[in-house]
Write a protein that holds these residues in place. Structure first.
Motif, mmCIF file in Angstrom:
data_model
loop_
_atom_site.group_PDB
_atom_site.id
_atom_site.type_symbol
_atom_site.label_atom_id
_atom_site.label_comp_id
_atom_site.label_asym_id
_atom_site.label_seq_id
_atom_site.Cartn_x
_atom_site.Cartn_y
_atom_site.Cartn_z
ATOM 1 N N ALA A 74 0.568 60.536 -60.195
ATOM 2 C CA ALA A 74 -0.758 60.958 -59.733
ATOM 3 C C ALA A 74 -1.223 62.226 -60.440
ATOM 4 C CB ALA A 74 -0.750 61.174 -58.222
ATOM 5 N N THR A 75 -0.319 63.201 -60.594
ATOM 6 C CA THR A 75 -0.727 64.441 -61.253
ATOM 7 C C THR A 75 -0.947 64.231 -62.751
ATOM 8 O OG1 THR A 75 1.583 65.164 -61.441
ATOM 9 C CG2 THR A 75 0.331 65.981 -59.551
ATOM 10 N N ALA A 76 -0.189 63.336 -63.359
ATOM 11 C CA ALA A 76 -0.415 63.024 -64.777
ATOM 12 C C ALA A 76 -1.769 62.349 -64.963
ATOM 13 C CB ALA A 76 0.697 62.132 -65.314
ATOM 14 N N GLU A 77 -2.102 61.419 -64.077
ATOM 15 C CA GLU A 77 -3.407 60.764 -64.165
ATOM 16 C C GLU A 77 -4.533 61.774 -64.010
ATOM 17 O OE1 GLU A 77 -3.006 57.755 -61.151
ATOM 18 O OE2 GLU A 77 -2.146 56.302 -62.570
ATOM 19 N N ARG A 81 -7.331 62.827 -66.994
ATOM 20 C CA ARG A 81 -8.710 62.398 -66.756
ATOM 21 C C ARG A 81 -9.671 63.228 -67.608
ATOM 22 N NH1 ARG A 81 -8.424 62.286 -61.534
ATOM 23 N NH2 ARG A 81 -7.713 60.146 -61.540
ATOM 24 N N GLY A 82 -10.436 62.565 -68.433
ATOM 25 C CA GLY A 82 -11.433 63.217 -69.267
ATOM 26 C C GLY A 82 -10.904 63.765 -70.579
ATOM 27 N N ARG A 87 -3.640 64.122 -79.131
ATOM 28 C CA ARG A 87 -2.909 65.401 -79.118
ATOM 29 C C ARG A 87 -3.117 66.128 -77.790
ATOM 30 N NH1 ARG A 87 -4.360 70.837 -81.476
ATOM 31 N NH2 ARG A 87 -2.363 71.891 -81.648
ATOM 32 N N ASP A 88 -4.357 66.173 -77.330
ATOM 33 C CA ASP A 88 -4.652 66.830 -76.056
ATOM 34 C C ASP A 88 -4.041 66.063 -74.879
ATOM 35 O OD1 ASP A 88 -6.032 68.795 -77.422
ATOM 36 O OD2 ASP A 88 -8.018 67.953 -76.983
#
Length: 106
Positions: A74-77, A81-82, A87-88
């Motif tokens: 959940a925290t990775a998603e 997001r955006g 690379r980012d």
């Protein structure tokens, strides 16, 4: 018709307290070094009381791992997001993972 009981809030709190104590014990002694007796003492329960919440030591470990993986996903998603560039994305993913591990050492 079968009646289903909602878990009481204090039940959920006791369950979380057991999981937190188990995570600390596993971090300190390893899975095989953690005991249900130790969890009971740490959480103010009797040994049999632990089994009201978990059927086995293996289930305790499973619940700890499930919670950790669900939170990591959940925290990775959220972190991704955006974010557009590969690379980012990689940076955000690694940063979030390292942050989670640092905040949840046990």
């Amino acid at each position: 018709m079968k009646r289903t009981r909602k878990p009481r809030p204090e039940s959920a709190q006791k369950r979380l307290a057991i999981l937190d104590a188990a995570a600390r014990a596993i971090a300190k002694h390893g899975f095989h070094g953690m005991s249900i007796r130790e969890l009971a003492a740490e959480t103010g329960q009797v040994v049999a009381g632990i089994y009201n919440y978990f059927s086995s030591k293996d289930e305790v470990l499973f619940e700890i791992q499930t919670s950790a993986f669900e939170t990591l996903i959940a925290t990775a998603e959220d972190a991704l997001r955006g974010v557009e560039s590969p690379r980012d994305c990689l940076f955000a993913f690694i940063y979030q993972h390292v942050r989670y591990v640092a905040e949840h050492a046990d």
